[in-house]
Design an enzyme around this catalytic site. Sequence first.
Site, PDB file in Angstrom:
ATOM      1  N   ASP A   1       0.816  -1.214   0.000  1.00 47.88           N
ATOM      2  CA  ASP A   1       0.000   0.000   0.000  1.00 47.88           C
ATOM      3  C   ASP A   1       0.850   1.266   0.000  1.00 47.88           C
ATOM      4  O   ASP A   1       0.588   2.207  -0.747  1.00 47.88           O
ATOM      5  CB  ASP A   1      -0.927   0.031   1.219  1.00 47.88           C
ATOM      6  CG  ASP A   1      -2.041  -0.994   1.138  1.00 47.88           C
ATOM      7  OD1 ASP A   1      -2.295  -1.526   0.043  1.00 47.88           O
ATOM      8  OD2 ASP A   1      -2.668  -1.260   2.185  1.00 47.88           O
TER       9      ASP A   1
ATOM     10  N   ASP B   1       0.549  -0.888   5.612  1.00 43.28           N
ATOM     11  CA  ASP B   1      -0.568  -1.591   4.991  1.00 43.28           C
ATOM     12  C   ASP B   1      -1.831  -1.154   5.719  1.00 43.28           C
ATOM     13  O   ASP B   1      -1.899  -1.204   6.948  1.00 43.28           O
ATOM     14  CB  ASP B   1      -0.383  -3.112   5.092  1.00 43.28           C
ATOM     15  CG  ASP B   1      -1.219  -3.850   4.065  1.00 43.28           C
ATOM     16  OD1 ASP B   1      -0.919  -3.742   2.865  1.00 43.28           O
ATOM     17  OD2 ASP B   1      -2.185  -4.516   4.471  1.00 43.28           O
TER      18      ASP B   1
END
Length: 170
Positions: A68, A81
């Site tokens: 991410d 994340d």
Amino acid sequence: GTFKLSETDPLKKKCEFDFLYEFGSKFRTKELFAFAKNYFEKKFNLSCPDFTDESTTFDNGFFNGSIDLFFQQDGKFYIVDWKTNKLASIKHYSESALPCAMADSRYYLQYMIYTIALFKYLRERLPAPAGDEALYNSCFGGVRYIFLRGTYEKGHGIFSDRLSYDDLKK
């Protein structure tokens, strides 16, 4: 220390970092899962659920995924994340309770793979005159799993860990 991600220099962060890396050694998922589970159970003193598929063997191939976010803060790189898991109550988002949520979802295996992917990426781009271990120890800060539903309460919603270099090699 504390800081705001929004204040991080845009040149020192990368969102949606896709990776693909090759592995050349044959391995069985059973061995990978056993290592990851054992690491997490020992580090956080808890019991993790078993993996359901432990029989696959891989012989040469690739790992791929998407981190991410990773960013650099004070000379160290961190993986983030984002998680939207809905846990039973705010107390389940506390620092002491989040390892259970991580274990239940087996996110520890995910962040181990992410750590290897980011380290391989950094190793290709940063000078490492003293070798891989020195590079890892000097530049990698760890992982942060941010459980968004729990962050409204101070001190809740953020799980942190950092693999040792020896564990990374394993």
